[in-house]
Design a protein around this motif. Structure first.
Motif, PDB file in Angstrom:
ATOM      1  N   THR A 128      -6.393  -8.448   3.662  1.00 21.10           N
ATOM      2  CA  THR A 128      -6.625  -8.146   2.243  1.00 21.10           C
ATOM      3  C   THR A 128      -7.447  -9.241   1.586  1.00 21.10           C
ATOM      4  OG1 THR A 128      -4.513  -6.983   2.175  1.00 21.10           O
ATOM      5  CG2 THR A 128      -5.486  -7.569   0.070  1.00 21.10           C
ATOM      6  N   LYS A 129      -7.129 -10.504   1.872  1.00 18.42           N
ATOM      7  CA  LYS A 129      -7.901 -11.615   1.311  1.00 18.42           C
ATOM      8  C   LYS A 129      -9.347 -11.560   1.788  1.00 18.42           C
ATOM      9  CE  LYS A 129      -4.285 -14.999   0.478  1.00 18.42           C
ATOM     10  NZ  LYS A 129      -3.753 -16.320   0.822  1.00 18.42           N
ATOM     11  N   GLN A 151     -11.043  -8.907   2.673  1.00 17.93           N
ATOM     12  CA  GLN A 151     -11.705  -7.797   2.006  1.00 17.93           C
ATOM     13  C   GLN A 151     -12.069  -8.168   0.568  1.00 17.93           C
ATOM     14  OE1 GLN A 151      -8.874  -4.653   2.443  1.00 17.93           O
ATOM     15  NE2 GLN A 151      -9.560  -4.095   4.512  1.00 17.93           N
ATOM     16  N   ILE A 179       0.834  -1.208   0.000  1.00 17.70           N
ATOM     17  CA  ILE A 179       0.000   0.000   0.000  1.00 17.70           C
ATOM     18  C   ILE A 179       0.866   1.254   0.000  1.00 17.70           C
ATOM     19  CG2 ILE A 179      -1.749   1.282   1.300  1.00 17.70           C
ATOM     20  CD1 ILE A 179      -2.642  -1.519   2.378  1.00 17.70           C
TER      21      ILE A 179
END
Length: 109
Positions: A70-71, A73, A53
């Motif tokens: 992240t996965k 989301q 990021i």
């Protein structure tokens, strides 16, 4: 052939196959001693990582946590898209049905 000859031949074949099966793993391990197993080569150990990021340096624990969140989301986002799109739902249903029919043995092009 006489019965005793047949029995002797069967015993010799059994003995030979047993010796072959016992010696085969030994030969395979000799050939593979200097090779690195694929499981080890596939394992990636991250000791220092950077955030995708903002490029900040992260510890391995922070990086693992970032990957998991992240996965999650992405999965939530995909579930939201699937819930709102009837055309996508229909396509997924047809793909699952096609996969099932192929697994049963129905030829589908």
């Amino acid at each position: 052939m006489r019965p005793t000859t047949t029995i002797q031949l069967a015993q010799m074949l059994l003995c030979a196959s047993t010796i072959w099966q016992v010696s085969l793993p030994a030969r395979a391990s000799i050939a593979l001693d200097d090779e690195i197993p694929e499981e080890v080569l596939r394992a990636e150990i991250i000791t220092e990582a950077r955030s995708p990021i903002d490029g900040q340096a992260l510890s391995s624990a922070e990086f693992a946590e970032l990957v998991v969140t992240t996965k999650q989301q992405i999965e939530r986002g995909n579930a939201d898209v699937a819930a709102n799109s009837p055309k996508l739902k229909e396509t997924l249903l047809l793909l699952r049905l096609r996969g099932f029919l192929r697994s049963v043995g129905v030829p589908i092009k």
